[in-house]
Design an enzyme around this catalytic site. Sequence first.
Site, short mmCIF file in Angstrom:
data_model
loop_
_atom_site.label_atom_id
_atom_site.label_comp_id
_atom_site.label_asym_id
_atom_site.label_seq_id
_atom_site.Cartn_x
_atom_site.Cartn_y
_atom_site.Cartn_z
N GLU A 1 72.97 44.54 -55.78
CA GLU A 1 73.40 45.57 -56.72
C GLU A 1 73.87 44.99 -58.04
O GLU A 1 73.48 45.44 -59.12
CB GLU A 1 74.51 46.41 -56.10
CG GLU A 1 75.00 47.51 -57.03
CD GLU A 1 76.00 48.42 -56.38
OE1 GLU A 1 76.14 49.56 -56.85
OE2 GLU A 1 76.67 48.01 -55.40
N GLU A 2 74.70 43.99 -57.98
CA GLU A 2 75.25 43.39 -59.20
C GLU A 2 74.15 42.76 -60.05
O GLU A 2 74.14 42.88 -61.28
CB GLU A 2 76.31 42.34 -58.85
CG GLU A 2 77.57 42.93 -58.25
CD GLU A 2 77.51 43.12 -56.74
OE1 GLU A 2 78.52 43.57 -56.17
OE2 GLU A 2 76.47 42.84 -56.11
N ASP B 1 69.08 50.76 -54.79
CA ASP B 1 70.32 50.02 -55.03
C ASP B 1 71.20 50.24 -53.81
O ASP B 1 71.79 51.30 -53.64
CB ASP B 1 71.00 50.55 -56.29
CG ASP B 1 72.40 50.00 -56.47
OD1 ASP B 1 72.76 49.00 -55.82
OD2 ASP B 1 73.16 50.59 -57.27
#
Length: 122
Positions: free
Chosen positions: A43-44, A25
């Site tokens: 990441e989201e 991540d």
Amino acid sequence: IVGLEVRTDDKIEDFDPTGRVWHADFANRHIGGGVLGTGCVQEEIRFVLSPELLVSLAVCPCMQDLETILIVGSERFSNYSGYAGTFEYAGPMTDAAEADERGVLRTSVVAYDATYYGNVSP
């Protein structure tokens, strides 16, 4: 690093469905990035696929230099297509990750602060 394999033909979260790998991540200092706002990149996306990762926003402080955060056992519930402005939900999925003897999925997400260090000469 022994046994390192770099792949560009799959999405990070689709590689090795048994869960026996660590998913990188590439975060910012605040884990989850803009997942609760307007962010919609690596990441989201990882966090919305496995909503259990959202708990880390409440319990993990801002990462300091050279820190990482390791999250073990999160389950993925969704498929998707696209990225950023083209990201969209592509239906439910059943996570194929194996569980350990305690019933914890063998998934590992390791968050790094993706700090830009500029043009560093060797």
